[in-house]
Design a protein around this motif. Sequence first.
Motif, mmCIF file in Angstrom:
data_model
loop_
_atom_site.group_PDB
_atom_site.id
_atom_site.type_symbol
_atom_site.label_atom_id
_atom_site.label_comp_id
_atom_site.label_asym_id
_atom_site.label_seq_id
_atom_site.Cartn_x
_atom_site.Cartn_y
_atom_site.Cartn_z
ATOM 1 N N VAL A 67 -18.228 56.328 44.682
ATOM 2 C CA VAL A 67 -19.023 55.740 45.649
ATOM 3 C C VAL A 67 -17.974 54.551 46.216
ATOM 4 C CG1 VAL A 67 -20.911 54.424 46.378
ATOM 5 C CG2 VAL A 67 -21.080 56.105 44.560
ATOM 6 N N PHE A 68 -17.438 54.708 47.374
ATOM 7 C CA PHE A 68 -16.845 53.764 47.902
ATOM 8 C C PHE A 68 -17.423 52.822 48.964
ATOM 9 C CE2 PHE A 68 -14.060 57.694 47.627
ATOM 10 C CZ PHE A 68 -13.262 57.148 46.427
ATOM 11 N N VAL A 69 -16.880 51.154 48.552
ATOM 12 C CA VAL A 69 -17.386 50.213 49.257
ATOM 13 C C VAL A 69 -16.519 49.716 50.107
ATOM 14 C CG1 VAL A 69 -19.040 48.183 49.050
ATOM 15 C CG2 VAL A 69 -19.355 49.881 47.437
ATOM 16 N N SER A 70 -16.484 49.400 51.469
ATOM 17 C CA SER A 70 -15.536 48.619 52.189
ATOM 18 C C SER A 70 -15.459 47.241 52.059
ATOM 19 C CB SER A 70 -16.102 48.876 53.590
ATOM 20 O OG SER A 70 -17.294 48.347 53.984
ATOM 21 N N LEU A 126 -33.031 53.474 43.702
ATOM 22 C CA LEU A 126 -32.461 53.558 45.353
ATOM 23 C C LEU A 126 -31.157 52.609 45.387
ATOM 24 C CD1 LEU A 126 -32.321 54.210 48.315
ATOM 25 C CD2 LEU A 126 -33.958 52.282 48.852
ATOM 26 N N PHE A 127 -30.165 53.157 45.920
ATOM 27 C CA PHE A 127 -28.912 52.332 45.773
ATOM 28 C C PHE A 127 -28.560 52.096 47.339
ATOM 29 C CE2 PHE A 127 -28.832 54.091 41.691
ATOM 30 C CZ PHE A 127 -28.210 53.122 40.841
ATOM 31 N N LEU A 128 -28.328 50.932 47.696
ATOM 32 C CA LEU A 128 -27.734 50.609 49.034
ATOM 33 C C LEU A 128 -26.399 50.123 49.250
ATOM 34 C CD1 LEU A 128 -30.953 48.769 50.488
ATOM 35 C CD2 LEU A 128 -30.581 51.114 50.760
ATOM 36 N N VAL A 129 -25.425 50.869 50.131
ATOM 37 C CA VAL A 129 -23.957 50.372 50.128
ATOM 38 C C VAL A 129 -23.876 49.746 51.399
ATOM 39 C CG1 VAL A 129 -21.634 51.269 50.129
ATOM 40 C CG2 VAL A 129 -23.215 52.331 48.623
ATOM 41 N N LEU A 130 -23.580 48.372 51.475
ATOM 42 C CA LEU A 130 -23.426 47.698 52.772
ATOM 43 C C LEU A 130 -22.062 47.395 52.985
ATOM 44 C CD1 LEU A 130 -26.455 45.228 51.964
ATOM 45 C CD2 LEU A 130 -26.425 47.441 52.783
ATOM 46 N N ASN A 131 -21.978 47.063 54.227
ATOM 47 C CA ASN A 131 -20.646 46.791 54.832
ATOM 48 C C ASN A 131 -20.691 44.991 55.078
ATOM 49 O OD1 ASN A 131 -18.545 46.077 56.416
ATOM 50 N ND2 ASN A 131 -18.883 47.859 58.080
ATOM 51 N N SER A 132 -20.335 44.403 54.234
ATOM 52 C CA SER A 132 -20.558 43.117 54.084
ATOM 53 C C SER A 132 -19.534 42.232 54.915
ATOM 54 C CB SER A 132 -20.189 42.436 52.694
ATOM 55 O OG SER A 132 -19.094 42.657 52.357
ATOM 56 N N GLN A 160 -21.906 45.666 47.585
ATOM 57 C CA GLN A 160 -21.302 45.152 48.913
ATOM 58 C C GLN A 160 -19.729 44.377 48.166
ATOM 59 O OE1 GLN A 160 -24.614 42.631 49.992
ATOM 60 N NE2 GLN A 160 -23.345 41.043 50.103
ATOM 61 N N HIS A 161 -19.026 44.430 48.995
ATOM 62 C CA HIS A 161 -17.553 43.690 48.571
ATOM 63 C C HIS A 161 -17.770 42.334 48.544
ATOM 64 C CE1 HIS A 161 -13.559 43.098 48.188
ATOM 65 N NE2 HIS A 161 -13.073 42.256 49.202
#
Length: 313
Positions: free
Chosen positions: A120-123, A157-163, A202-203
């Motif tokens: 799973v990649f997070v920006s 539930l997993f949420l991947v955000l663009n911080s 999130q990053h």
Amino acid sequence: MTDGAEMFHRATGRSFKGFSAEEEGEWKGPFYFVQAADPQLGLMKAWAIGDTDNGGDEWEQEVLLTEKAIQAVNRLTPLPRFMAICGDLIHAMPGTQWREAQERDLKNVLQKVNPAIPLVFVSGNHDLGNTPSAQTVTDYCRSWGDDYFSFWVGGVLFLVLNSQLFFDSSACPELQQEHDAWLSQQLEEASQRKCRHVVVFQHIPLFVNSFEEEHDYFNLKRRVRQELLGKFRKAGVKAVFSGHCHRNAGGVHDGVDMVVTSAVGQQLGDDTHGLRIVVVTEEKVAHQYYSLDELRDGGMGSEMRELLGATLS
């Protein structure tokens, strides 16, 4: 070795292949995943010569460390459900000299991950630029999949955000608006559904050590963190996992665990290169940071194994 086109693009259409609510929406017992952050190929050389903007023309150390991390994860028993990498995959900013080569070498190493462990990649800010644009976001998505999305594992539930859109969206305000609308919708659905937990990746952390700390490069503005934490708390978010600081930190505010995980690559504190093991039980989301040597020598500790319980048999 996993097919590159598939493993780097499982996040599409704001979802993640194999981890839909239909497939993974029900609680089935404790499980665990691995969180990594900041392999950031090129930073160690740049840091050593004191030129973090232009000096990252060597990244052999980070390649070796990333490979060591993958070897450790592949030896874990049972295998983790997935491995999340929370941003700054490479050091070279968009449009700079070494970016293509760093990305190529990182992907070559990541293809050594056991194909049974989805990545799973997070920006991060080095992936999108400190001030992202529509073009840098498009380029990132072309290489690594969606910059934000949601997925389900075992009723969680997993949420991947663009911080980066929280940090500085001045060059792409329309993207921030779309991101915020999507997040609000996801959190509203989370508050209505009977998911066991809600977890965010999130990053950039909301805060590094305290909710009251001043805003700087390593956290989000106080107004933004207050707004997000209010929404997270209302929706039942249990934990937020981040990187960016290259050291372990974090704290709990209003019941939300802000977890800052140190780097696979360059360290900026007293921690060693490592990974975080996160065990999800019916009652809680527990986590422990391990150095790569600790994982190589014995895997996760007894406390984490006891939480997993019958899953190990």
